[in-house]
Write a protein that holds these residues in place. Structure first.
Motif, mmCIF file in Angstrom:
data_model
loop_
_atom_site.group_PDB
_atom_site.id
_atom_site.type_symbol
_atom_site.label_atom_id
_atom_site.label_comp_id
_atom_site.label_asym_id
_atom_site.label_seq_id
_atom_site.Cartn_x
_atom_site.Cartn_y
_atom_site.Cartn_z
ATOM 1 N N GLY A 107 0.808 -1.220 0.000
ATOM 2 C CA GLY A 107 0.000 0.000 0.000
ATOM 3 C C GLY A 107 0.844 1.273 0.000
ATOM 4 N N TRP A 108 0.328 2.196 0.749
ATOM 5 C CA TRP A 108 1.013 3.502 0.772
ATOM 6 C C TRP A 108 2.382 3.435 1.428
ATOM 7 C CZ3 TRP A 108 2.408 5.694 5.397
ATOM 8 C CH2 TRP A 108 1.824 5.175 6.559
ATOM 9 N N THR A 109 2.634 2.390 2.238
ATOM 10 C CA THR A 109 3.931 2.288 2.899
ATOM 11 C C THR A 109 5.058 1.997 1.913
ATOM 12 O OG1 THR A 109 3.603 -0.068 3.401
ATOM 13 C CG2 THR A 109 2.864 1.539 5.055
ATOM 14 N N GLN A 110 4.661 1.566 0.671
ATOM 15 C CA GLN A 110 5.703 1.374 -0.340
ATOM 16 C C GLN A 110 6.421 2.693 -0.627
ATOM 17 O OE1 GLN A 110 3.708 -0.405 -3.725
ATOM 18 N NE2 GLN A 110 4.511 -2.440 -3.174
ATOM 19 N N TRP A 111 5.640 3.774 -0.708
ATOM 20 C CA TRP A 111 6.259 5.076 -0.964
ATOM 21 C C TRP A 111 7.168 5.490 0.186
ATOM 22 C CZ3 TRP A 111 6.220 6.680 -5.684
ATOM 23 C CH2 TRP A 111 5.174 6.310 -6.543
ATOM 24 N N LEU A 112 6.771 5.132 1.396
ATOM 25 C CA LEU A 112 7.637 5.419 2.541
ATOM 26 C C LEU A 112 8.934 4.626 2.422
ATOM 27 C CD1 LEU A 112 8.197 6.692 5.306
ATOM 28 C CD2 LEU A 112 6.965 4.760 6.345
ATOM 29 N N TYR A 126 10.349 3.529 -0.354
ATOM 30 C CA TYR A 126 11.168 4.116 -1.413
ATOM 31 C C TYR A 126 11.873 5.386 -0.904
ATOM 32 C CZ TYR A 126 8.415 1.089 -4.492
ATOM 33 O OH TYR A 126 7.811 0.032 -5.076
#
Length: 455
Positions: free
Chosen positions: A424-429, A431
């Protein structure tokens, strides 16, 4: 011969000239001299090119025309409290001293290439130029026993380019006025003793000492107004000065230029630092006068903008003085000022290096950023677990702290990054953490190895 008691106070200048040139044979056992007091000298006193064996002493006399001593050789000359329309001593050689003290001169005093072996005095003298010429014109003047111009008033400027003053130059309380032009042109002057321009010394116009060589002290201690609005008020570029005392009683109005000058000791007052100061290429062995922690502001006053050399010189002096912390602070501020001169892409990268590692002068900032990222990432991934990407037997148990550290370190150390994948959004974190790790590592390595410190 003493002409004081003559019944008529009018004395012909031609008579004085004939006496000076040996028109009256001197008596043995006496020192030949011509002395007048309160006389009105008519005509022109002209002994140009002559060999004057008599001493001349005029006190409180009025001269109709400027005395002419061009290329003459004389003994002692004294014009005390006299009134005259100028003085021409170009090429004069005086074995005794020459004095114009207390005199009022409405015209030019000319001493070009003069050699005054017994010294020169013009204490309390008032010289006023009648036109655009210098009031005191004395290029290549040689004075062996000191030049004294205390409390003198010169309107029209003084030109002393290339003068050599073996016994010092003393101008305490002198007032020089030549607004918009040179109040004192002392370019390439050589003073083998002190040059005193303090104790009420004032200058309306530029004081130019470019290329001056002063073996002793150049002092502006308690000097009055030094004014040259919109111009260079004090020009010391390329000068070589043993000690500069720049402690006037009020701020200098105008630019002070010390470019490529060398000072043994520089003593100043932080409360009266010039608003505009050029220091590019200037070197000094010692700084005195306080304001040690404020010197970075001192080197940042160049009206033409950022110049790196003054920061380098100040940092070197800090190191020599044992102030390593202030040396690092100076280098850091140099990089920050330099950033303002860069195009925006370079400025952005420079700002990043500043905020992350302080250009290598504050490497501990990295640990603050790392701690913040590790804490934030650990909290997030403790609540939103990544999904496994390996079989249970092949992967380690998930540990949020180890996972974040693995993301930060360019080369994984705990095997967490290869076994778990953010969702989810934690992928961007994730990266962002990986990118931040590379940036911080690059900045830290470059900073520590001084790659980011251009000369």
């Amino acid at each position: 011969m003493d002409l004081t008691d003559e019944p008529d106070d009018r004395v012909s200048a031609s008579v004085i000239a004939r006496l000076l040139l040996g028109g009256n044979e001197a008596e043995k056992g006496f020192v030949p001299a011509v002395r007048l007091r309160g006389a009105h000298v008519t005509g022109c006193l002209d002994v140009s090119g002559g060999d004057v064996e008599c001493e001349l002493r005029l006190e409180k006399c009025v001269l109709d025309e400027a005395p002419r001593f061009g290329n003459a050789r004389t003994r002692q000359l004294r014009f005390a409290d006299c009134v005259m329309p100028g003085f021409d001593g170009g090429g004069l050689r005086a074995d005794g001293y020459v004095s114009l003290s207390g005199s009022v001169i409405e015209g030019q005093v000319k001493l070009v290439r003069a050699q005054l072996l017994g010294g020169f005095r013009m204490n309390g003298t008032k010289i006023t130029a009648r036109d655009d010429r210098y009031a005191f014109f004395s290029g290549a003047l040689l004075v062996e026993a000191g030049m004294f111009a205390r409390n003198a008033e010169v309107t029209g400027g003084m030109r002393m380019t290339g003068a050599r003053l073996a016994g010092g130059l003393f101008m305490e309380g002198a007032r020089l006025s030549n607004p918009g032009r040179l109040a004192l042109d002392g370019q390439n002057i050589t003073v083998s003793d002190a040059m005193e321009c303090g104790q009420g010394f004032q200058a309306e116009g530029t004081v130019k000492l470019r290329g001056a060589r002063i073996d002793g002290t150049l002092s502006f201690d308690r000097a009055g107004a030094l004014r040259a609005p919109g111009r260079v008020a004090l020009q010391l570029s390329h000068a070589d000065v043993g000690e500069l005392i720049l402690t006037p009683s009020e701020p200098i109005e105008g630019i002070v230029s010390m470019t490529y000058a060398r000072f043994g000791v520089l003593l100043d007052n932080p409360d009266f630092w010039p608003e505009q100061l050029r220091l590019t290429g200037a070197t000094y062995e010692s700084l005195r006068g306080g304001g040690v922690t404020r010197r970075v502001d001192w080197v940042s006053r160049d009206p033409e903008g950022f110049r790196p050399q003054p920061y380098e010189q100040l940092a070197a002096w800090y190191l020599k003085d044992g102030n390593e912390h202030l040396a690092r602070r100076t280098q850091l501020l140099k990089m920050r000022r330099r950033r303002l001169t860069l195009p925006w892409p370079s400025r952005a990268w420079s700002a990043l290096l500043d905020y992350t590692v302080g250009y290598g002068y504050r490497p501990w900032l990295v640990f603050g950023w790392l701690t913040t990222i590790v804490v934030l990432g650990t909290v997030v991934f403790s609540r939103v677990h990544p999904r496994p990407i390996k079989e249970p037997a092949e992967r380690p148990d998930f540990n949020a702290l180890a996972y974040v550290i693995d993301l930060l370190i360019p080369i994984g150390a705990f095997g967490q990054r290869e076994a778990w994948d953010a969702v989810g959004w934690t992928q961007w974190l994730a990266y962002g953490i990986i990118a931040t790790g590379w940036i911080l590592a690059t900045a830290l390595i470059a900073g520590v190895t001084r790659v980011l410190r251009p000369n």
